[in-house]
Design a protein around this motif. Structure first.
Motif, mmCIF file in Angstrom:
data_model
loop_
_atom_site.group_PDB
_atom_site.id
_atom_site.type_symbol
_atom_site.label_atom_id
_atom_site.label_comp_id
_atom_site.label_asym_id
_atom_site.label_seq_id
_atom_site.Cartn_x
_atom_site.Cartn_y
_atom_site.Cartn_z
ATOM 1 N N SER A 178 0.846 -1.198 0.000
ATOM 2 C CA SER A 178 0.000 0.000 0.000
ATOM 3 C C SER A 178 0.872 1.236 0.000
ATOM 4 N N PHE A 179 0.436 2.261 -0.708
ATOM 5 C CA PHE A 179 1.041 3.594 -0.560
ATOM 6 C C PHE A 179 0.030 4.420 0.208
ATOM 7 N N GLY A 180 0.265 4.663 1.481
ATOM 8 C CA GLY A 180 -0.734 5.330 2.322
ATOM 9 C C GLY A 180 -1.975 4.458 2.391
ATOM 10 N N ASN A 181 -3.121 5.037 2.049
ATOM 11 C CA ASN A 181 -4.366 4.266 2.106
ATOM 12 C C ASN A 181 -4.651 3.542 0.808
ATOM 13 N N ASN A 182 -3.767 3.735 -0.163
ATOM 14 C CA ASN A 182 -4.006 3.195 -1.495
ATOM 15 C C ASN A 182 -3.399 1.793 -1.616
ATOM 16 N N LYS A 183 -4.298 0.786 -1.648
ATOM 17 C CA LYS A 183 -3.815 -0.595 -1.782
ATOM 18 C C LYS A 183 -3.435 -0.845 -3.231
ATOM 19 N N VAL A 184 -2.154 -0.974 -3.488
ATOM 20 C CA VAL A 184 -1.713 -1.144 -4.874
ATOM 21 C C VAL A 184 -1.608 -2.617 -5.245
ATOM 22 N N LEU A 185 -1.184 -3.428 -4.299
ATOM 23 C CA LEU A 185 -1.144 -4.881 -4.509
ATOM 24 C C LEU A 185 -1.928 -5.508 -3.368
ATOM 25 N N ASP A 186 -2.975 -6.251 -3.730
ATOM 26 C CA ASP A 186 -3.880 -6.731 -2.703
ATOM 27 C C ASP A 186 -3.846 -8.254 -2.636
ATOM 28 N N GLY A 187 -2.732 -8.775 -2.218
ATOM 29 C CA GLY A 187 -2.625 -10.216 -2.055
ATOM 30 C C GLY A 187 -2.549 -10.970 -3.365
ATOM 31 N N ILE A 188 -1.460 -10.749 -4.068
ATOM 32 C CA ILE A 188 -1.325 -11.384 -5.393
ATOM 33 C C ILE A 188 -0.535 -12.682 -5.306
ATOM 34 N N ASN A 189 -1.023 -13.707 -6.004
ATOM 35 C CA ASN A 189 -0.291 -14.969 -6.127
ATOM 36 C C ASN A 189 0.148 -15.136 -7.572
ATOM 37 N N LEU A 190 1.333 -15.700 -7.719
ATOM 38 C CA LEU A 190 1.884 -15.745 -9.066
ATOM 39 C C LEU A 190 2.984 -16.789 -9.086
ATOM 40 N N SER A 191 3.063 -17.528 -10.183
ATOM 41 C CA SER A 191 4.240 -18.389 -10.275
ATOM 42 C C SER A 191 4.779 -18.364 -11.699
ATOM 43 N N VAL A 192 6.083 -18.427 -11.777
ATOM 44 C CA VAL A 192 6.745 -18.360 -13.083
ATOM 45 C C VAL A 192 7.661 -19.566 -13.203
ATOM 46 N N ASN A 193 7.469 -20.317 -14.283
ATOM 47 C CA ASN A 193 8.324 -21.482 -14.507
ATOM 48 C C ASN A 193 9.556 -21.086 -15.303
ATOM 49 N N GLN A 194 10.564 -21.925 -15.156
ATOM 50 C CA GLN A 194 11.778 -21.751 -15.943
ATOM 51 C C GLN A 194 11.414 -21.676 -17.428
ATOM 52 N N GLY A 195 11.912 -20.651 -18.117
ATOM 53 C CA GLY A 195 11.674 -20.547 -19.556
ATOM 54 C C GLY A 195 10.374 -19.856 -19.928
ATOM 55 N N ASP A 196 9.555 -19.542 -18.925
ATOM 56 C CA ASP A 196 8.311 -18.820 -19.205
ATOM 57 C C ASP A 196 8.591 -17.405 -19.657
ATOM 58 N N VAL A 197 7.827 -16.949 -20.652
ATOM 59 C CA VAL A 197 7.802 -15.513 -20.926
ATOM 60 C C VAL A 197 6.391 -15.063 -20.586
ATOM 61 N N THR A 198 6.274 -14.357 -19.462
ATOM 62 C CA THR A 198 4.959 -13.973 -18.970
ATOM 63 C C THR A 198 4.743 -12.493 -19.215
ATOM 64 N N ALA A 199 3.669 -12.175 -19.905
ATOM 65 C CA ALA A 199 3.329 -10.773 -20.109
ATOM 66 C C ALA A 199 2.322 -10.365 -19.037
ATOM 67 N N ILE A 200 2.535 -9.216 -18.435
ATOM 68 C CA ILE A 200 1.564 -8.685 -17.478
ATOM 69 C C ILE A 200 0.873 -7.510 -18.140
ATOM 70 N N LEU A 201 -0.424 -7.653 -18.364
ATOM 71 C CA LEU A 201 -1.215 -6.593 -18.980
ATOM 72 C C LEU A 201 -2.114 -5.969 -17.922
ATOM 73 N N GLY A 202 -2.656 -4.826 -18.275
ATOM 74 C CA GLY A 202 -3.611 -4.191 -17.364
ATOM 75 C C GLY A 202 -3.584 -2.700 -17.518
#
Lengths: 250, 236
Positions: free
Chosen positions: A12-36
């Motif tokens: 959080s930055f102050g009251n602003n929750k920027v990441l709210d409990g994110i789960n993520l896994s990356v395998n060897q050799g993965d190319v993962t794009a994050i969109l949004g």
């Protein structure tokens, strides 16, 4: 086995929750794009993974070792950073050094490798991104696309297990985006593990094998890139893809 | 110009140049070197936000920038003996000039350090450098380039300010001029002469500054710096 796994990362930055409990896994050799959309927490997620921001909590498993992100120690940060590299939106080449010195610095000063050996590695890396002729030039003498390619050379010179890309083409002229994406694509074909925050749908579609869609500090949808683009599940994802694609039609 | 005046000016030139070599220039060089050291420490302490030390550094800058140099000289030379601290005139002047100039240069350096983009530091961390390595290889070199023109300015004004040291009995170039005026009453010619010698030294410093700036600007210019490999390759 996954190379990195993140559980419940919060920020959080102050009251602003920027990441709210994110789960993520990356395998060897993965190319993962994050969109949004902007403000969805993509960049913050990447910065927390490399400790440019301190996460409030969460567990990072890197190479099978668990780290508590809320109370990580300096030594642990240094150990993880040895295995990672980061490419910035604004390149961040060291402006007081030539391209070659930019690539060498982490090797000589950071890793204590001899100058001759570091120079050899650095030249190989510059050659890989097609810039060995520009080795002696200062960043200001290079185009944006060239600067970003030097930044990528600097990243791969450290032989990282994963590279984080934070919108690597967002600051570039449209004409120069291709040369940077080609370099990233070549790395993908060599099996480099990469986590790429991007707005380039074509890149996500054609180069990455996985796509994560984020909004409001959550992951809304996650899938193989083929599935993600062919059959988006969430309404919000469909809308986002439609909005972005229609921009290209204007 | 009468022969007498020419004689006085010739004698003056010798004495003033001698005093400048014996006092004015050493005072400037030693004072400025100490000032740079002080400034660097004060600026780094503030940049790194070291608790207590950075407040002390603010306090020091506040006091030394907020009071006149001449008053500081008088306080140190005529005032401190009343507290039992007696300093010879030259070391006293060196200390006061270092502290006074240090306060100004500290502000220049702090601003220059803070002007280095945060991303440069982050990029340093990401390739595995420590804070000290990042400061030494990335932040300080860039900050020094930014600060260089202002610091050169400070050096030139300090050279001229050393004339105030004559007021606390330091036998500098200006005092040499005053002594001859006292004997000959040729205030106009002699003070004009000493002014020209100051001008001469400042001009030399300005020329050196220009040359160094050109050298330092290599990475700030889209043109290759003269003598760089790129240029020599092209002319091959």
């Amino acid at each position: 086995m996954s190379l990195i796994e993140v559980k419940g990362i919060r920020k959080s930055f102050g009251n602003n929750k920027v990441l709210d409990g994110i789960n993520l896994s990356v395998n060897q050799g993965d190319v993962t794009a994050i969109l949004g959309p902007s403000g969805s927490g993509k960049t913050t997620l990447l910065r927390c993974l490399n400790f440019l921001e301190k996460a409030d909590g969460g567990i990072l498993t890197f190479d099978g070792v668990d780290y508590d992100l809320g109370r990580i120690k300096h030594k642990e940060i240094a150990a993880i950073r040895k295995k990672t590299a980061f490419v910035f939106q604004s390149y961040e080449l060291f402006s007081n050094m030539s391209a070659l010195d930019n690539v060498m610095l982490g090797l000589t000063i950071g890793r204590g490798i001899s100058k001759e050996e570091a120079r050899k590695t650095a030249m190989e890396m510059l050659d890989k991104v097609g810039l060995s002729l520009q080795a002696d030039q200062y960043p200001i003498q290079l185009s944006g696309g060239q600067q970003q390619r030097v930044a990528i050379a600097r990243a791969i010179a450290m032989k990282p297990e994963i590279i984080y890309f934070d919108e690597p083409t967002s600051a570039l002229d449209p004409e120069l985006i291709g040369e940077v994406l080609t370099v990233i694509k070549n790395l993908a074909s060599e099996g480099m593990t990469m986590l790429v925050v991007t707005h380039e749908l074509n890149f996500a579609r054609n180069v990455s094998n996985r796509v994560i869609f984020m909004e409001g500090g959550h992951i809304l949808e996650e899938n193989s890139s083929a599935e993600f683009f062919a059959n988006p599940k969430e309404e919000r994802t469909k809308e986002f893809l439609k909005n972005i694609s229609s921009q290209h039609d204007v | 110009m009468s022969e007498r005046i020419i004689g006085i000016l010739t004698e003056g030139l010798g004495k003033m140049l001698l005093a400048s070599i014996k006092v004015t220039i050493p005072l400037t060089i030693i004072g400025f070197a100490c000032a740079m050291l002080i400034a660097l420490i004060m600026a780094m302490v503030q940049y790194a936000k070291v608790p207590v030390l950075s407040q002390l550094s603010r306090l020091y800058i506040w006091v030394f920038r907020g009071t006149p140099l001449l008053v500081q000289l008088f306080l140190a030379f005529y005032g401190l003996p009343k507290l039992g601290i007696v300093l010879d005139a030259f070391p006293c002047a060196v200390i006061v000039f270092s502290l006074n100039e240090g306060a100004y240069c500290a502000e220049t350096m702090r601003a220059a350090l803070e002007a280095v983009p945060a991303g440069q530091v982050e990029a340093g961390y990401c390739i595995g450098l420590s804070y000290v390595q990042i400061m030494a290889k990335i932040v300080l070199p860039q900050a020094m380039r930014t600060a260089f023109p202002s610091l050169s300015n400070n050096l030139i004004s300090m050279l001229k300010d050393t004339s105030l040291a004559a007021e606390i009995t330091v036998a500098d170039m200006f005092m040499a001029a005053q002594k001859i005026v006292g004997r000959t009453y040729e205030a106009f010619w002699l003070y004009a002469e000493v002014a020209l010698i100051y001008l001469f030294y400042s001009t030399i410093l300005t020329l050196i500054q220009r040359r160094l700036e050109k050298k330092l600007s290599a990475y700030n210019s889209r043109e290759a710096a003269p003598g760089s490999r790129r240029l020599s390759n092209e002319s091959d």
